[in-house]
Motif scaffolding. Sequence first.
Motif, PDB file in Angstrom:
ATOM      1  N   PRO A   1      39.778  44.914  40.078  1.00 39.27           N
ATOM      2  CA  PRO A   1      38.338  45.183  40.112  1.00 39.27           C
ATOM      3  C   PRO A   1      37.955  46.400  40.959  1.00 39.27           C
ATOM      4  O   PRO A   1      37.004  47.113  40.640  1.00 39.27           O
ATOM      5  N   MET A   2      38.689  46.645  42.042  1.00 38.35           N
ATOM      6  CA  MET A   2      38.370  47.748  42.951  1.00 38.35           C
ATOM      7  C   MET A   2      39.159  49.008  42.614  1.00 38.35           C
ATOM      8  O   MET A   2      38.686  50.121  42.829  1.00 38.35           O
ATOM      9  N   ASN A   3      40.381  48.832  42.077  1.00 42.47           N
ATOM     10  CA  ASN A   3      41.252  49.974  41.790  1.00 42.47           C
ATOM     11  C   ASN A   3      41.965  49.748  40.462  1.00 42.47           C
ATOM     12  O   ASN A   3      43.156  49.439  40.418  1.00 42.47           O
ATOM     13  N   PRO A   4      41.256  49.906  39.340  1.00 44.96           N
ATOM     14  CA  PRO A   4      41.867  49.611  38.034  1.00 44.96           C
ATOM     15  C   PRO A   4      43.043  50.508  37.686  1.00 44.96           C
ATOM     16  O   PRO A   4      43.899  50.132  36.889  1.00 44.96           O
ATOM     17  N   GLN A   5      43.136  51.698  38.310  1.00 43.75           N
ATOM     18  CA  GLN A   5      44.229  52.619  37.978  1.00 43.75           C
ATOM     19  C   GLN A   5      45.588  52.105  38.448  1.00 43.75           C
ATOM     20  O   GLN A   5      46.623  52.624  38.025  1.00 43.75           O
ATOM     21  N   ILE A   6      45.589  51.083  39.307  1.00 48.22           N
ATOM     22  CA  ILE A   6      46.872  50.533  39.755  1.00 48.22           C
ATOM     23  C   ILE A   6      47.638  49.916  38.586  1.00 48.22           C
ATOM     24  O   ILE A   6      48.851  49.765  38.633  1.00 48.22           O
TER      25      ILE A   6
END
Length: 391
Positions: A139-144
């Motif tokens: 939710p906070m860092n979808p690119q992970i």
Amino acid sequence: MLSGLMNFLRACFRPRSDWRGHSGSDSGRQDGLLWYKDTGQHFNGDFSMAVVQANNLLEDQSQIESGSLSTHDSGPYGTFVGIYDGHGGPETSRYINEHLFQHLKRFTSEQQFMSVEVIKKAFQATEEGFLSIVTKKWPMNPQIAAVGSCCLVGVICNGTLYISNLGDSRAVLGRLVKSTGEVLAIQLSAEHNVAIESVRQEMKSLHPDDSKIVVLKHNVWRVKGLIQISRSIGDVYLKKPEFNREPLFAKFRLREPFQKPILSAEPSITVHQLQPHDQFLIFASDGLWEHLSNQEAVDIVQNHPHSGSARRLVKVALQEAAKKREMRYSDLKKIDRGVRRHFHDDITVIVVFLDSNLVSRASSVRSINLSVKGGGVTFPSSTLAPRTTPA
């Protein structure tokens, strides 16, 4: 004024030669973007280790662990080597570096001996653990979801060598031919890169209904036009369809939905009974093999002292990289991280020398535990370059 500002910024970003990389319970040395430990002792002989950084943030991670391969002091004892070549960011390779060996020790303790099944379980637990991290951070860092890592592991226990691999790092054995005195290079790891015809065919057979499972893009074969490797830890966006959607960057999102994982986390595992004429092992990320053949690397190790072998291999690879760009090695060394990636990849090398007397001893013989983790350049947070988007 502009040139003065640029000189100031270069000075800020230039690594100091006396900074140390993180290296577990045993320290290495730093020389600019190069971290190295020229020599050390493991359960089965001695070793040499080196890492050169090219990316803004080091995406290669590595470790050598020697001593107990379980959570019990009773063993079994042996040597564990790991090379983790990350892509899209350092998160996955760092996670593997912290968790894979611990999983292996846990499963070895449960089974009470080393086996292919123990290694498979350790890989699976690491994959599942990173998936839980992605789920939590999505939710906070979808690119992970677009960050992943190759994973090459060697385990020496009771005279047996296990090689496990995901991706395109490589393990090469140097074997003495007594009749000629030559030391031959023997590749022990199976690679999963769709540049290899057999890997492309494997992908097509696994996905017979997808005519675009492998695509030639800019003269490079890629899975779905996105990634060259067919197996990895992470890369959740190509394994779980629920992560292949907004707000993931559009360049990673597939137009058509997929029903089963496109990439696999199932390692290729080979088992080799070590012989007295097996001299040494070279474990390295593909950054080395881009510039050196298997036999060239083995010859370099064989024709020089053990100490500094890994650093020597890295230096020769960098000299080749400089030559390809028609520049001097001394000038290449002056280029800072980030910009350096245009000339070569992060390169990690671990050379493990095999003492036949030590290799043949029982895995129940007690040994002092050793843990060394390959270092990168350590920078104060205020000097970190902006992170690039996953590539």
